[in-house]
Design an enzyme around this catalytic site. Sequence first.
Site, PDB file in Angstrom:
ATOM      1  N   CYS A  22      58.030  42.491  43.036  1.00  0.00           N
ATOM      2  CA  CYS A  22      57.942  43.342  44.228  1.00  0.00           C
ATOM      3  C   CYS A  22      57.463  44.735  43.851  1.00  0.00           C
ATOM      4  O   CYS A  22      57.661  45.195  42.725  1.00  0.00           O
ATOM      5  CB  CYS A  22      59.275  43.415  44.957  1.00  0.00           C
ATOM      6  SG  CYS A  22      60.552  44.338  44.076  1.00  0.00           S
ATOM      7  N   CYS A  25      60.174  47.107  42.733  1.00  0.00           N
ATOM      8  CA  CYS A  25      60.598  46.874  41.346  1.00  0.00           C
ATOM      9  C   CYS A  25      59.595  47.480  40.372  1.00  0.00           C
ATOM     10  O   CYS A  25      59.966  48.039  39.341  1.00  0.00           O
ATOM     11  CB  CYS A  25      60.722  45.374  41.075  1.00  0.00           C
ATOM     12  SG  CYS A  25      61.883  44.536  42.172  1.00  0.00           S
ATOM     13  N   ASP A 400      17.042  46.866  48.166  1.00  0.00           N
ATOM     14  CA  ASP A 400      15.889  47.312  47.394  1.00  0.00           C
ATOM     15  C   ASP A 400      14.918  46.137  47.358  1.00  0.00           C
ATOM     16  O   ASP A 400      15.320  44.982  47.542  1.00  0.00           O
ATOM     17  CB  ASP A 400      16.342  47.692  45.985  1.00  0.00           C
ATOM     18  CG  ASP A 400      15.213  48.237  45.141  1.00  0.00           C
ATOM     19  OD1 ASP A 400      14.268  48.817  45.713  1.00  0.00           O
ATOM     20  OD2 ASP A 400      15.256  48.067  43.911  1.00  0.00           O
TER      21      ASP A 400
END
Length: 713
Positions: A22, A25, A400
């Site tokens: 998490c 954490c 391009d």
Amino acid sequence: MANEQTLERIEAKTYRVQGLTCANCAAKFERNVKALPGVKEAKVNFGAAKLTVWGEATLEELEQAGAFERLKIREARERTIQREPFWKKKENRNVLVSAVLLLIGIVADAADSAGMAVAMYLAAIALGGYSLFWTGLRNLARWQLDMNTLMTIAILGAAAIGEWQEGAVVVILFAISEALERYSMDRARRSIVSLLEMAPAQATIRRGAEEVTVPVEDVRLGEVMIVKPGAKIPLDGVVVNGASTVNEAAMTGESVPSEKTVGDAVFAGTLNGEGFLEVKVTKRADETMLAKMIDLVEEAQAERAPSQAFIDRFARYYTPFIMIVALLIAVIPPLVVGGNWLDWVYRGLAVLVIGCPCALVISTPVAIVTALGHAARRGVLIKGGGYLEQIGRLRAVAFDKTGTLTEGKPSVTDVVVYDESRERLLGVAAAIEKRSQHPLASAVVRQAKEEGVPFLDVPVDEFQSLTGQGVRAVVGNETYYIGRPSLLAEVLGRLPDEAEQRIATFRQEGKTVMAIGTARRLLGLIAAADRPRPSAAPTVAALRRLGVKEIAMVTGDHKQTAQAIGRQAGVSAMCAGLLPEQKLAAIRELKQRYGITAMVGDGVNDAPALAAADIGVAMGGAGTDAALETADVVLMADDLRQLPYTVRLGRRTLAIIKQNIAFALGLKALALVAAIPGWLTLWLAVFADMGATLLVTFNSMRLLRVKEEGDGQ
């Protein structure tokens, strides 16, 4: 905190972190590492599960800093990924034992043995939830409100009002939910970590008269590797002997093998075909193209996408809000309307449980990490979740021309001579153009070689590149000009009418015209054609189907030549005859008119335009360090078909993130409505939260099915 200048003087060391599930954490682990005595600074990349440390710290100290989550630390380049079997993990064994104790308690309850039942439920709660309680109570004491705090209050509250069985069920279901969350993040990360295993750990090196097998970390630059048929190439290098085909799918996503012979570059992790190769090593193990790819994608995972940043901010206010709502539900009805305290406290606890933000917090990162990893394995490097989201909102694309919409290998089609012999004209032109890097210059040199024209010994002095116009050089005491016809027109005052007519005819045929002459006369014209890529028209059509409103071509070539190529490719707007600063202005205009705009080029030229675009897309990143550094997105295979795939992936990722957030919040809203009248039990609340986590995880995994057109989707 050390400043950037100080950190530059300190060697940084990177580690992989196992068990990071998490974001909260990760933040806590980062703070703990920063607090270590020998550490000046630390940074945790949650998406890639990596830790970077500036300073001195042992593995034991780092693991101690992550002991609150039982994190395991290992060297960043360690090849074997230690995956502990599910049932050997202590927390999972504890859950299993807790489930057995719960069942015994239920049986005891059924047998009217209340004391035995409560003892079993209490044991199940203590064994399955001790780490949760430890973290939750400590966070509560520090007023750090997160999901551990919510669950701790809910479980202890259930026990306090005598709901022992429900408390035990909640502990077990929450532990299972946590295991699923760990699995989902590990699964999302695995596609990148497994790239490390693509390159062999050892290489066969020729040293003197012997062939020795050594770890790739011990191979020195310039040594010659032996690559046998069917073997993977351990390090980047250049073929010095032999010929073969090499499957570069691991690098570029292109499954068709590439022909390799003396002088060609090969990359670590690619698969040699049936030929025998001797390869001179040009990159160390931690500098290979594969290593750079992995580093770039992992850095990208550390970049927070806008939606992820929003969810993180939202979660900070969401958790306290849920706690306040739960408190009001538990207290207001008994005080105001005389409701039963136990009933309303129970409902308040159910609100706490359903309010757990697990699914909401994981909804965005699991989708972003899955998408970035999947794209990398298909040969597309996206440098952050922010760019992925922008690609999903793409409204305009500028290409391009040379080397992007065209193959980038023009060949001479016509040579018109006015005041020299053909051999003399080609000889002087090739001698001068040999010093230029322009694709048209290479075409002139190739034509001179094919016709056997001697040019290598022609003396060339004072060579000068004229930006956007051509080149100038002195040959035999005479100054020559080669480049756009406008350059010679400027030098001579005007071009002959016959030459102007020829130039117009060539341009209508889609050819690029170079004029060659001196300050006194026009010597001749050289026309060259660069074929459109076979994939150009299908790519433009696919982008239109995906809803891209404007597809333009920006080029320094002449308008008529650009129009011929543009018509074949199917672009809707052609901006020709542009100098670099004019390309930049064209990109800004597209952004102003249409919104989010991408510029597609080669990553070396057109740097201002690539930087000005919302998304700079570089073609052919394999072997091109400049492309990797310049662009936001790199198409490693030099294949335009990867662009619609990338746009499709971005749009699908955006859709899935929105779905995930809707799933997470919608399910919680429904459960909240059901909890207030008492229809929702504590264990059903946890089950609903676990269901939301599963939904967003499996929904994110659908991103693994996004394919290029023609791949079956």
